[in-house]
Design a protein around this motif. Structure first.
Motif, short mmCIF file in Angstrom:
data_model
loop_
_atom_site.label_atom_id
_atom_site.label_comp_id
_atom_site.label_asym_id
_atom_site.label_seq_id
_atom_site.Cartn_x
_atom_site.Cartn_y
_atom_site.Cartn_z
N ARG A 1 49.69 87.08 -10.05
CA ARG A 1 49.47 87.54 -11.43
C ARG A 1 48.02 87.29 -11.84
N ALA A 2 47.49 86.13 -11.45
CA ALA A 2 46.12 85.79 -11.81
C ALA A 2 45.13 86.78 -11.22
N VAL A 3 45.26 87.09 -9.94
CA VAL A 3 44.30 88.02 -9.32
C VAL A 3 44.45 89.42 -9.90
N ARG A 4 45.68 89.82 -10.18
CA ARG A 4 45.88 91.15 -10.78
C ARG A 4 45.16 91.25 -12.12
N GLU A 5 45.31 90.25 -12.96
CA GLU A 5 44.68 90.27 -14.27
C GLU A 5 43.17 90.18 -14.17
N LEU B 1 47.10 96.00 -5.22
CA LEU B 1 46.76 95.72 -3.82
C LEU B 1 46.22 94.30 -3.67
N CYS B 2 45.39 93.88 -4.59
CA CYS B 2 44.86 92.51 -4.54
C CYS B 2 45.97 91.50 -4.75
N GLY C 1 35.99 89.57 -4.08
CA GLY C 1 35.59 88.33 -4.73
C GLY C 1 36.72 87.71 -5.54
N ALA C 2 37.48 88.54 -6.22
CA ALA C 2 38.60 88.04 -7.01
C ALA C 2 39.67 87.43 -6.11
N ARG D 1 42.35 82.59 -4.37
CA ARG D 1 42.88 81.81 -3.24
C ARG D 1 42.34 80.38 -3.24
N SER D 2 41.15 80.19 -3.76
CA SER D 2 40.55 78.85 -3.75
C SER D 2 41.02 77.98 -4.92
N LEU D 3 41.76 78.56 -5.85
CA LEU D 3 42.23 77.83 -7.03
C LEU D 3 43.70 77.43 -6.86
N ALA D 4 44.07 76.38 -7.52
CA ALA D 4 45.47 75.96 -7.53
C ALA D 4 46.10 76.44 -8.84
#
Length: 86
Positions: free
Chosen positions: A49-53, A77-78, A34-35, A40-43
C-alpha cells in the motif's frame, strides 16, 4: 532476468501507449524503481500500500499529463513487485 529488470519490462509495457518522450519515460521508470527500493528499505506495516501511494503521489507531481489509468497501472505493478515480486 533479475527482479528490477523484470519490473522495468512490465512498466515499459504499461507505458507503451502513453506517448512519452524517452526522457519522460526514463523519469517515470526512475520514480517507480526508486519508490520500490525506498519502501523495501523501510519497516512499514503495509509496504504494498505504501509503495502504491508513493508512486501515485510522485507520478502525479512529476508526470501530471500521464493518464490516470496508466499511473494506477504503474502503481499496482510496483505494489505487486514489493509484495510478491514479478
Amino acid at each position: 532476468m533479475s527482479a528490477p529488470h523484470t519490473l522495468d519490462v512490465h512498466l515499459l509495457a504499461a507505458l507503451a501507449a502513453a506517448h512519452l518522450s524517452p526522457a519522460d519515460r526514463d523519469r517515470v521508470l526512475d520514480v517507480c524503481d526508486g519508490a520500490v527500493d525506498a519502501v523495501r528499505s523501510l519497516a512499514v506495516a503495509h509496504p504494498g500500500r505504501a509503495v502504491r501511494e508513493v508512486v501515485l503521489l510522485m507520478l502525479g507531481e512529476d508526470a501530471p499529463r500521464l493518464d490516470r489509468r496508466v499511473r494506477g497501472d504503474l502503481a499496482r505493478l510496483c505494489e505487486v513487485e514489493v509484495v510478491r515480486g514479478l
